[in-house]
Enzyme design. Structure first.
Site, PDB file in Angstrom:
ATOM      1  N   HIS A  66     -14.737  39.053 -75.624  1.00 50.27           N
ATOM      2  CA  HIS A  66     -15.835  38.161 -75.220  1.00 50.27           C
ATOM      3  C   HIS A  66     -16.433  38.571 -73.881  1.00 50.27           C
ATOM      4  O   HIS A  66     -17.491  38.069 -73.495  1.00 50.27           O
ATOM      5  CB  HIS A  66     -15.364  36.702 -75.119  1.00 50.27           C
ATOM      6  CG  HIS A  66     -14.903  36.128 -76.420  1.00 50.27           C
ATOM      7  ND1 HIS A  66     -15.662  36.115 -77.566  1.00 50.27           N
ATOM      8  CD2 HIS A  66     -13.712  35.585 -76.772  1.00 50.27           C
ATOM      9  CE1 HIS A  66     -14.980  35.565 -78.556  1.00 50.27           C
ATOM     10  NE2 HIS A  66     -13.797  35.239 -78.106  1.00 50.27           N
ATOM     11  N   CYS A  99      -2.018  29.983 -65.756  1.00 48.89           N
ATOM     12  CA  CYS A  99      -2.619  28.932 -64.935  1.00 48.89           C
ATOM     13  C   CYS A  99      -1.548  28.344 -64.008  1.00 48.89           C
ATOM     14  O   CYS A  99      -0.386  28.227 -64.398  1.00 48.89           O
ATOM     15  CB  CYS A  99      -3.166  27.842 -65.847  1.00 48.89           C
ATOM     16  SG  CYS A  99      -4.052  26.552 -64.943  1.00 48.89           S
ATOM     17  N   CYS A 119      -1.034  25.478 -63.343  1.00 47.22           N
ATOM     18  CA  CYS A 119      -0.494  24.205 -63.841  1.00 47.22           C
ATOM     19  C   CYS A 119       0.732  24.439 -64.724  1.00 47.22           C
ATOM     20  O   CYS A 119       1.529  23.533 -64.955  1.00 47.22           O
ATOM     21  CB  CYS A 119      -1.560  23.451 -64.639  1.00 47.22           C
ATOM     22  SG  CYS A 119      -1.785  24.057 -66.329  1.00 47.22           S
ATOM     23  N   CYS A 142      -6.655  20.373 -65.342  1.00 45.42           N
ATOM     24  CA  CYS A 142      -5.195  20.520 -65.222  1.00 45.42           C
ATOM     25  C   CYS A 142      -4.775  20.796 -63.782  1.00 45.42           C
ATOM     26  O   CYS A 142      -3.588  20.897 -63.493  1.00 45.42           O
ATOM     27  CB  CYS A 142      -4.727  21.677 -66.110  1.00 45.42           C
ATOM     28  SG  CYS A 142      -5.441  23.261 -65.604  1.00 45.42           S
ATOM     29  N   HIS A 188      -3.402  25.576 -72.450  1.00 47.53           N
ATOM     30  CA  HIS A 188      -3.925  26.946 -72.330  1.00 47.53           C
ATOM     31  C   HIS A 188      -3.352  27.787 -73.459  1.00 47.53           C
ATOM     32  O   HIS A 188      -2.302  28.435 -73.292  1.00 47.53           O
ATOM     33  CB  HIS A 188      -3.553  27.529 -70.967  1.00 47.53           C
ATOM     34  CG  HIS A 188      -4.077  26.719 -69.825  1.00 47.53           C
ATOM     35  ND1 HIS A 188      -5.424  26.558 -69.576  1.00 47.53           N
ATOM     36  CD2 HIS A 188      -3.437  25.994 -68.881  1.00 47.53           C
ATOM     37  CE1 HIS A 188      -5.597  25.770 -68.526  1.00 47.53           C
ATOM     38  NE2 HIS A 188      -4.407  25.415 -68.081  1.00 47.53           N
TER      39      HIS A 188
HETATM   40  O1  LIG Z   1     -12.059  29.325 -79.301  1.00 49.12           O
HETATM   41  C1  LIG Z   1     -12.101  29.685 -78.145  1.00 49.12           C
HETATM   42  C2  LIG Z   1     -11.669  31.070 -77.839  1.00 49.12           C
HETATM   43  C3  LIG Z   1     -11.779  31.771 -76.684  1.00 49.12           C
HETATM   44  C4  LIG Z   1     -11.339  33.120 -76.860  1.00 49.12           C
HETATM   45  C5  LIG Z   1     -10.897  33.388 -78.127  1.00 49.12           C
HETATM   46  C6  LIG Z   1     -10.401  34.699 -78.759  1.00 49.12           C
HETATM   47  O2  LIG Z   1     -11.460  35.321 -79.476  1.00 49.12           O
HETATM   48  O3  LIG Z   1      -9.364  34.393 -79.683  1.00 49.12           O
HETATM   49  C7  LIG Z   1      -9.877  35.698 -77.730  1.00 49.12           C
HETATM   50  F1  LIG Z   1     -10.842  36.086 -76.932  1.00 49.12           F
HETATM   51  F2  LIG Z   1      -8.924  35.131 -77.027  1.00 49.12           F
HETATM   52  F3  LIG Z   1      -9.391  36.752 -78.367  1.00 49.12           F
HETATM   53  S1  LIG Z   1     -11.026  32.014 -79.027  1.00 49.12           S
HETATM   54  N1  LIG Z   1     -12.613  28.834 -77.218  1.00 49.12           N
HETATM   55  C8  LIG Z   1     -12.050  28.722 -75.934  1.00 49.12           C
HETATM   56  C9  LIG Z   1     -10.868  27.745 -76.049  1.00 49.12           C
HETATM   57  N2  LIG Z   1     -11.180  26.689 -77.002  1.00 49.12           N
HETATM   58  C10 LIG Z   1     -10.448  25.628 -77.297  1.00 49.12           C
HETATM   59  C11 LIG Z   1      -9.300  25.219 -76.595  1.00 49.12           C
HETATM   60  C12 LIG Z   1      -8.234  24.748 -77.321  1.00 49.12           C
HETATM   61  C13 LIG Z   1      -7.104  24.322 -76.650  1.00 49.12           C
HETATM   62  C14 LIG Z   1      -7.044  24.359 -75.249  1.00 49.12           C
HETATM   63  C15 LIG Z   1      -8.134  24.871 -74.536  1.00 49.12           C
HETATM   64  C16 LIG Z   1      -9.270  25.294 -75.207  1.00 49.12           C
HETATM   65  C17 LIG Z   1     -11.044  25.028 -78.375  1.00 49.12           C
HETATM   66  N3  LIG Z   1     -12.159  25.708 -78.690  1.00 49.12           N
HETATM   67  C18 LIG Z   1     -12.244  26.667 -77.809  1.00 49.12           C
HETATM   68  C19 LIG Z   1     -13.301  27.685 -77.662  1.00 49.12           C
HETATM   69 ZN   LIG Z   2      -3.887  24.760 -66.202  1.00 50.09          ZN
END
Ligand SMILES: O=C(c1ccc(C(O)(O)C(F)(F)F)s1)N1CCn2c(-c3ccccc3)cnc2C1
Ligand SMILES: [Zn+2]
Ligand SMILES: [Zn+2]
Length: 408
Positions: free
Chosen positions: A153, A23, A25, A101, A31
């Site tokens: 995803h 990003c 930022c 951000c 991130h």
């Molecule tokens: O848990 C996810 C994931 C998105 C992709 C995930 C994965 O399955 O671990 C991959 F694709 F990266 F392998 S896990 N999301 C997106 C980010 N997120 C967050 C964040 C946490 C901190 C900063 C930004 C987002 C909390 N809950 C979520 C839902």
């Molecule tokens: Zn950012």
């Protein structure tokens, strides 16, 4: 751990281009899917000499044509080319949002860097494609792709959850299209999050079995898909298996649960499917060290090495792991190290006696029984061990032994 007798080695893919997806930022704390993940994994493989024992892949970006075996043309163009070409796609304007951000993203989690993300995402796919083909052809014994951004995803026309191109899905589809002798591909996804993209892409395809083991909590854990009743559709019915853990973090699931799932469901179904190659969406956010929103379980690095070894019993050992998620740096470095050691044929770090002798927790037993009840119509083999889902690994080993004793 001498070098292989026939000179056929474990393939390893990494390219620094994938570090540049970041990003604008520059704030890693907002991130979690940042380049430090890849940097530290690669450093660990180099400093432990594991990288030098592997066959380093000549990396390259996936082509538009390759991406489009799975993704729509608009999606592949939108996320796979730079600004100029993108203006020709009407979708381009609507697809990006301003983030708090100051950065730009396709959603609040999935940041986009105009100059670097397209190249990194195509490079990740290119690495997984080439490792998969070299392993399928026997030029590599097996492989590990140290790649980002993740892919599982990403759906055919949708980028989400840090993912743009579904690298594992592109590789699986290309194998089926270009190598007639690859009749059946098994995709095992042990990232703690369900791979909604991979499920969607192969939902009606009987030649690609998608088997995911993930935290689901009745749909209350990201991305919310992946319930145990989702078994595929049309001719693909039965070729989608979801081991959807529930029960939150009381207790957090660990080695005992993952070992029981592999022993009673994953390996029996995989054997019955008899794949010609196994592709693994190897996310490590189920490992100890991950806070609740991004994981919350306590699987050990040694256990991931053991799961890798179990999958190496299939498809003449033709197994390719590709990194998906995983955010705690020591945990993902330790986990990748154990997986690469397994691929190289090193003996594994031991799983703790405590975990080997612990029966799975009640909610896990319930999930395994429910999954067996649903899948037994498609995979009769799972009936045989259904009565042992509550056994610890040690107990299961003894009972197998006694059984053979009585039989002989
Ligand atoms: O848990 C996810 C994931 C998105 C992709 C995930 C994965 O399955 O671990 C991959 F694709 F990266 F392998 S896990 N999301 C997106 C980010 N997120 C967050 C964040 C946490 C901190 C900063 C930004 C987002 C909390 N809950 C979520 C839902
Ligand atoms: Zn950012
Ligand atoms: Zn994940």
């Amino acid at each position: 751990n001498g070098s292989p007798l026939n000179g056929i080695k474990t393939g390893l893919a990494f390219d620094s281009m994938m570090l540049k997806h970041a990003c604008v930022c520059g704030d890693n704390s907002s991130h979690p899917e940042h380049s430090g993940r890849l940097q530290s994994i690669w450093a660990r493989l180099v400093e432990t000499n594991l990288a030098s024992r592997c066959d380093r892949l000549r990396s390259r970006k996936a082509t538009q044509e390759e991406l489009q075996v799975v993704h729509t043309e608009a999606h592949a163009m939108l996320f796979g080319t730079n600004q100029i070409n993108r203006q020709k796609i009407e979708a381009s304007r609507a697809s990006f949002v301003r983030l708090a951000c100051g950065g730009v993203g396709v959603d609040l989690d999935t940041t986009w860097n105009e100059n670097h993300t397209a190249s990194a995402a195509r490079m990740a796919a290119g690495c997984v494609i080439d490792l998969a083909f070299k392993t399928a052809k026997g030029d590599n014994k097996n492989g590990f792709a140290v790649v980002r951004p993740p892919g599982h995803h990403a759906e055919s026309g949708l980028a989400m959850g840090f993912c743009f191109f579904n690298s594992i899905a592109v590789a699986a589809r290309l194998l089926r299209l270009k190598m007639p002798e690859i009749r059946r591909v098994l995709i095992v996804d042990w990232d703690v999050h369900h791979g909604n993209g991979t499920q969607q892409i192969f939902y009606d395809d009987p030649s690609v079995l998608y088997l995911s083991i993930h935290r689901h909590d009745d749909g209350n854990f990201f991305p919310g898909t992946g319930g145990s009743t989702e078994c595929g559709t049309g001719s693909g019915l039965g070729f989608n298996v979801n081991i959807a853990w529930s029960g939150g973090l009381t207790p957090p699931l660990g080695d005992a649960e993952y070992l029981a799932a592999f022993r009673t469901i994953v390996v029996p179904i995989a054997r019955e499917f008899s794949p010609d190659i196994v592709l693994v969406s190897a996310g490590f956010d189920a490992a100890m060290g991950h806070p609740a929103p991004l994981g919350g379980y306590v699987v050990s690095p040694a256990c991931f090495g053991h799961l890798t070894r179990e999958l190496m019993q299939l498809a003449d050992g033709k197994v390719v792991l590709a990194l998906e998620g995983g955010y705690d740096l020591p945990a993902i470095c330790d986990s990748v190290q154990e997986c690469v050691r397994a691929l190289l044929g090193d003996e594994s770090a031991p799983i703790s006696d405590e975990e080997l002798s612990r029966p799975p927790c009640p909610s896990a037993i319930e999930t395994l029984q429910k999954t067996i009840a649903i899948q037994m119509t498609h995979w009769p083999c799972v009936k045989q061990l259904a009565h042992t889902v509550g056994f610890s690994a040690v107990h299961a080993l003894k009972s197998e032994h006694e059984e053979t004793e009585t039989v002989t």
